[in-house]
Design a protein around this motif. Structure first.
Motif, PDB file in Angstrom:
ATOM      1  N   VAL A 141       0.841  -1.198   0.000  1.00 22.51           N
ATOM      2  CA  VAL A 141       0.000   0.000   0.000  1.00 22.51           C
ATOM      3  C   VAL A 141       0.877   1.249   0.000  1.00 22.51           C
ATOM      4  O   VAL A 141       2.005   1.233   0.488  1.00 22.51           O
ATOM      5  CB  VAL A 141      -1.001   0.040   1.187  1.00 22.51           C
ATOM      6  CG1 VAL A 141      -1.964  -1.114   1.143  1.00 22.51           C
ATOM      7  CG2 VAL A 141      -0.281   0.091   2.504  1.00 22.51           C
ATOM      8  N   THR A 149      -6.417   7.086   5.270  1.00 16.97           N
ATOM      9  CA  THR A 149      -6.449   6.576   3.902  1.00 16.97           C
ATOM     10  C   THR A 149      -5.668   5.269   3.783  1.00 16.97           C
ATOM     11  O   THR A 149      -6.097   4.332   3.107  1.00 16.97           O
ATOM     12  CB  THR A 149      -5.893   7.632   2.915  1.00 16.97           C
ATOM     13  OG1 THR A 149      -6.680   8.816   3.032  1.00 16.97           O
ATOM     14  CG2 THR A 149      -5.934   7.135   1.488  1.00 16.97           C
ATOM     15  N   GLN A 153      -7.101   1.677   2.651  1.00 17.97           N
ATOM     16  CA  GLN A 153      -6.490   0.871   1.591  1.00 17.97           C
ATOM     17  C   GLN A 153      -6.240  -0.566   2.063  1.00 17.97           C
ATOM     18  O   GLN A 153      -6.499  -1.521   1.336  1.00 17.97           O
ATOM     19  CB  GLN A 153      -5.140   1.458   1.155  1.00 17.97           C
ATOM     20  CG  GLN A 153      -5.193   2.719   0.360  1.00 17.97           C
ATOM     21  CD  GLN A 153      -3.765   3.194   0.062  1.00 17.97           C
ATOM     22  OE1 GLN A 153      -2.970   2.460  -0.508  1.00 17.97           O
ATOM     23  NE2 GLN A 153      -3.460   4.411   0.462  1.00 17.97           N
ATOM     24  N   GLN A 156      -9.538  -2.521   2.420  1.00 14.09           N
ATOM     25  CA  GLN A 156     -10.072  -2.890   1.112  1.00 14.09           C
ATOM     26  C   GLN A 156      -9.273  -4.028   0.478  1.00 14.09           C
ATOM     27  O   GLN A 156      -9.815  -4.793  -0.323  1.00 14.09           O
ATOM     28  CB  GLN A 156     -10.072  -1.683   0.176  1.00 14.09           C
ATOM     29  CG  GLN A 156     -11.093  -0.634   0.554  1.00 14.09           C
ATOM     30  CD  GLN A 156     -10.936   0.655  -0.256  1.00 14.09           C
ATOM     31  OE1 GLN A 156     -10.145   0.726  -1.191  1.00 14.09           O
ATOM     32  NE2 GLN A 156     -11.692   1.671   0.129  1.00 14.09           N
ATOM     33  N   SER A 157      -8.006  -4.149   0.835  1.00 16.24           N
ATOM     34  CA  SER A 157      -7.143  -5.183   0.247  1.00 16.24           C
ATOM     35  C   SER A 157      -7.305  -6.558   0.898  1.00 16.24           C
ATOM     36  O   SER A 157      -6.888  -7.558   0.329  1.00 16.24           O
ATOM     37  CB  SER A 157      -5.684  -4.768   0.373  1.00 16.24           C
ATOM     38  OG  SER A 157      -5.443  -3.581  -0.326  1.00 16.24           O
TER      39      SER A 157
END
Length: 158
Positions: A141, A149, A153, A156-157
């Motif tokens: 990331v 943020t 990230q 979401q991964s």
């Protein structure tokens, strides 16, 4: 979940935020080394050199429970046995990547970092470790944005 990356990439900060977000305990490998040795990291480097520190780091890493969010030290990937151990933990390994100028600006005045001497030596370390971070990680990331943020990230991964 294991966080790896160069000095100043935000491993400890992001681990704390992830821990709060996920309701999981976090462990900071450098803090655990200090607890087990009774010495600050610069003292370990002064007394035992980087090799002695990496051996201590490996021993502490072996003893840690596997269900926590783990913030590692920036050089953990340089010791092959520690790298293998991380990869055997069956946890996502998240590489917090940032460009060298960003990282150097974050760490240049931190006296608790025994490997920070001059800009060129730090840049050499960064370049030597880049492939190790990438080959060890399962997720990469961008660590140049805000902590929130970065956490988004990562979530979401997963």
């Amino acid at each position: 979940m294991i966080l790896i990356g160069f000095m100043g990439s935000g491993k400890t900060t992001i681990a704390k935020l992830l821990g709060a977000h996920m309701g999981r305990e976090i462990l900071d490998l450098d803090e655990e080394i200090v607890k087990s040795s009774g010495m600050a990291i610069p003292e370990i480097f002064a007394a035992e050199g980087e090799t002695g520190f990496r051996l201590r780091e490996y021993d502490v890493l072996k003893a840690l429970p596997n269900q926590h969010i783990l913030a590692t030290g920036g050089g953990v990937v340089t010791y092959a046995a520690s790298r293998r151990l991380l990869m055997e933990m069956d946890q996502p390994i998240i590489y917090l990547h940032a460009d060298f100028p960003t990282l150097y600006n974050r760490i240049r005045e931190d006296m608790n970092r025994p490997l920070v001497k001059d800009k060129e030596s730090v840049k050499k370390l960064y370049e030597e470790r880049l492939d190790l971070y990438r080959s060890t990680s399962t997720i990469e990331v961008d660590a140049t944005s805000t902590p929130k943020t970065i956490v988004d990230q990562i979530m979401q991964s997963l």
